[in-house]
Scaffold this active site. Structure first.
Site, short mmCIF file in Angstrom:
data_model
loop_
_atom_site.label_atom_id
_atom_site.label_comp_id
_atom_site.label_asym_id
_atom_site.label_seq_id
_atom_site.Cartn_x
_atom_site.Cartn_y
_atom_site.Cartn_z
N HIS A 84 -27.33 -41.44 80.71
CA HIS A 84 -26.36 -40.45 81.18
C HIS A 84 -25.29 -40.23 80.13
O HIS A 84 -24.85 -41.17 79.48
CB HIS A 84 -25.70 -40.91 82.49
CG HIS A 84 -24.73 -39.90 83.02
ND1 HIS A 84 -25.12 -38.80 83.73
CD2 HIS A 84 -23.38 -39.81 82.90
CE1 HIS A 84 -24.06 -38.08 84.05
NE2 HIS A 84 -22.99 -38.67 83.55
N ASP A 163 -20.55 -36.50 96.91
CA ASP A 163 -20.04 -36.37 95.55
C ASP A 163 -19.99 -34.91 95.13
O ASP A 163 -19.03 -34.48 94.49
CB ASP A 163 -20.91 -37.16 94.57
CG ASP A 163 -20.47 -36.91 93.13
OD1 ASP A 163 -19.38 -37.39 92.78
OD2 ASP A 163 -21.18 -36.21 92.39
N ARG A 170 -12.21 -31.76 93.57
CA ARG A 170 -11.38 -32.35 92.52
C ARG A 170 -11.17 -31.36 91.38
O ARG A 170 -10.10 -31.31 90.78
CB ARG A 170 -12.01 -33.65 92.01
CG ARG A 170 -11.88 -34.81 93.01
CD ARG A 170 -12.79 -35.97 92.63
NE ARG A 170 -12.55 -36.41 91.27
CZ ARG A 170 -13.48 -36.94 90.46
NH1 ARG A 170 -14.72 -37.08 90.89
NH2 ARG A 170 -13.17 -37.30 89.25
N SER A 185 -18.38 -41.21 90.76
CA SER A 185 -19.19 -39.99 90.78
C SER A 185 -20.46 -40.17 89.95
O SER A 185 -21.57 -39.89 90.41
CB SER A 185 -18.34 -38.82 90.26
OG SER A 185 -19.13 -37.67 90.12
N LYS A 189 -24.65 -41.23 91.55
CA LYS A 189 -25.86 -40.45 91.31
C LYS A 189 -26.92 -41.26 90.57
O LYS A 189 -28.12 -41.13 90.85
CB LYS A 189 -25.50 -39.16 90.55
CG LYS A 189 -24.79 -38.17 91.46
CD LYS A 189 -24.29 -36.95 90.73
CE LYS A 189 -23.10 -37.29 89.85
NZ LYS A 189 -22.42 -36.12 89.28
#
Lengths: 432, 432
Positions: A84, A163, A170, A185, A189
């Site tokens: 990620h 989320d 947000r 967050s 995931k």
């Protein structure tokens, strides 16, 4: 039953929220039983007061519990790795890393997102490829990883729905920039997505959420902590985002650069990051090797062509045409020439990202359409020497007018100085 | 056009909001063009970062501009005075102060609110009086002040509508407790309501928003500053709310106590506060007298019966029956006896307020109905001596069961000690 106003007040006053409270809150929020305005106030209170490690993990678990989870380990019968990035300009790392790792015999499975603003999303880049399908069912996802060795798909609507809702909130309430909320967050995931081991590329600098190495380190620590609590192996690379990554910024241009890199012909900084990520992914896989051996095998896969073969197998498996000349090209290609001689002392990542965005490579709002062909190639990067009249960048545009505008923006992104700037490596630190 | 997320971020980071930005924001919010969640995040950012004096005034003006204003001065051709309390248990001050001030020849005009939770609202108390109309048109309001010398009415729906909306939002997002926001909320209504001079009774203690004298002083300073900027004379009394004010807590019971006080027969602490408020109101009026002369005239109006005559004229003018025996009485009246001898060292204002609330004297939620007859008379207050078996309080209830429950709650509200507590005056400080 929880009273949200009471939770907000407690957090506002520096108190702690219990796991069962966060769980009830997130479930109720996902079901639209708690209004956005209470979550907005809570997120701002969290911005000022923070969440401790236990609260951050409880929030992560609470968000995961609002949706589906995927158990890739059981489905494939072995360890699965994921990568990620916190997002940057020109970041096509996963598209090169996945095939290399798959070529080394390690299943690579990633759910990805779309881009908004000056950073592009991996799914948008992949959609430059004619026929490529980013939406697979869970069964298709598992089959693709099993049969082709890797898959990158869009997250299903029901993967951590709390989320999705909270992030959108947000975004419009100035409560994005908090380590705990960002970590929860991201990790919610990744954990729901089912990977056993995750390499996270936390970007640092002008073009990233985290402007300083200290900030990025704090975020990385929060993610490592969440990984440990969720019993997932996590490695965090802290990498430079003061300038774009590699040369290409723009969807099809980045796919071309990823292909070149898989073939061993990519730009040096991007190749370095790809190898750093691959070596760590292989080291946390079930191959039982360390990162040095991982790096050697990744270089070997590039050199012997097996990485490119894995790329073709992957793209083909998800319905796309892996041939480079199947990618779209922009009608207008123009060079930006340097007005003076010297060294590139800075190349603003945000400025290049904005220029690409204005060319049509990204979205200003969720509903914008993307032009996959357009973008920028940065021919000179920080530290490079350039003579007056030599090209700094190549602009790929839909029209001459768009190219004119981009040229102005890009010219301002480059700073040319008499002396070369201090060297700054692409990988700044590694935490695990 | 303002971008609310940008304003939130700037305030979050300690920056300043410009008057025109606050103006645009409040107008858009009142028109439902900016969502509650952005205001909730902004209020929480303000909770942590504060508003400076210029911002607080700009917010006050911005909220006023979302609705109608009343110009009493022009309508009546002379200076009009108003009084406001930040709210406490047993606070029936305006109902006694208005007639005394009116009897001294000074027009008294007040728009008031309803109560929620453990503090009662002046309108609810006045509605104990059969026939009394709290909803007058602006023309009727002006006529009542001119003809009867005073009026207390409910604020019209279009008086500072942005404040109504924002207050309801703050109530459920834990963003009530901020000096600037409280001061802007109070003063926006006072300024829009049209009084030239305002005496504010800022409550301090257990039963009030402000728990400490320092907090109350900070709030008072903020309101004095707003008054100066808006060119209104403001005097702030900081008064004790560690115990209920006077004896009576509950609507009709409080009206009886206000009548008794106007006739010179009220409890000492309440009379002291009434005289303090009257003396300041007369001193800021157009009579051209100081507070000492003001106090003398107020005492004279009580003594010669003109204050009670003014009370009757006022109530009659607004359609009510001024006779004391027209007020409702509770079917069950029970004494709470002291179990031991000693001195009342503490009498919790919140606990007494909650007992009255549970008897039915107040509202837990906006839609609750009020029983005007029920409530509590505190027969002993802080510092009073009591022998075992003597009454501490009198409970006025709808049923025996409700009286039982209230007796338990009330018993816990009293602390009896061997020694008397240090004396604490009702008026703690005066700021102007």
């Amino acid at each position: 039953m929880i009273r949200p106003a009471e939770l907000i007040e407690r957090k506002r006053d520096g108190g702690e929220l219990a796991p069962e409270e966060l769980n009830e809150l997130m479930l109720a929020y996902a079901r639209d039983e708690v209004p956005d305005y209470q979550l907005a106030a809570l997120c701002m209170a969290i911005y000022f007061r923070g969440l401790n490690s236990a609260e951050t993990y409880a929030l992560t678990e609470a968000m995961i519990a609002t949706g589906d989870t995927v158990d890739l380990h059981s489905a494939l019968g072995r360890k699965v790795v994921d990568k990620h990035s916190t997002g940057g300009v020109g970041d096509k790392t996963s598209i090169a890393v996945g095939p290399i790792v798959a070529a080394c015999g390690v299943p690579f499975a990633k759910m990805s997102g779309r881009g908004l603003g000056h950073t592009g999303g991996t799914l948008d880049k992949l959609e430059s490829i004619p026929g490529f399908r980013v939406e697979l069912s869970t069964d298709e996802f598992v089959a693709q990883v099993r049969d082709a060795g890797m898959a990158i798909i869009g997250a299903s609507a029901n993967l951590v729905p709390a989320d999705k809702k909270l992030y959108a909130l947000r975004d419009v309430t100035a409560t994005v920039d908090n380590y705990s909320l960002i970590a929860a967050s991201i990790m919610s995931k990744k954990i729901a997505g089912g990977a056993d081991a995750i390499v996270i590329d936390a970007k640092v600098g002008d073009g990233a959420f985290m402007k300083s190495l200290d900030d990025a380190r704090a975020l990385a620590e929060a993610m490592l902590d969440l990984g440990a609590r969720a019993r997932r192996e996590v490695v965090c690379l802290l990498t430079d985002m003061d300038q774009p990554l590699g040369s290409a910024v723009g969807n099809a241009l980045e796919i071309r650069e990823a292909i070149a890199t898989v073939k061993g012909e990519g730009p040096a900084d991007f190749l370095e990051l790809v190898l750093a990520a691959c070596s760590r992914l292989l080291a946390v896989s079930d191959l039982g090797i360390d990162e040095y051996e991982g790096r050697a095998r990744a270089m070997q896969a590039i050199a012997d062509g097996s990485a490119f073969t894995a790329y073709e197998r992957w793209i083909d498996g998800q319905g796309g045409d892996p041939a480079e000349d199947a990618l779209p090209s922009a009608p207008v290609v123009r060079e930006l020439l340097s007005e003076r001689s010297g060294y590139v002392s800075a190349l603003g990542a945000v400025a290049v990202g904005q220029a690409a965005l204005h060319l049509g490579a990204g979205r200003r709002t969720k509903d914008d359409l993307i032009d996959h062909a357009v973008g920028v190639l940065c021919l000179r990067k920080r530290g490079d020497r350039v003579a007056a009249g030599e090209p700094l960048a190549e602009i790929h545009a839909a029209t001459d007018a768009a190219a004119d505008e981009a040229a102005q923006e890009l010219a301002a992104a480059f700073t040319i100085a008499d002396e070369p700037p201090p060297q700054r490596p692409v990988v700044l630190d590694v935490l695990s």
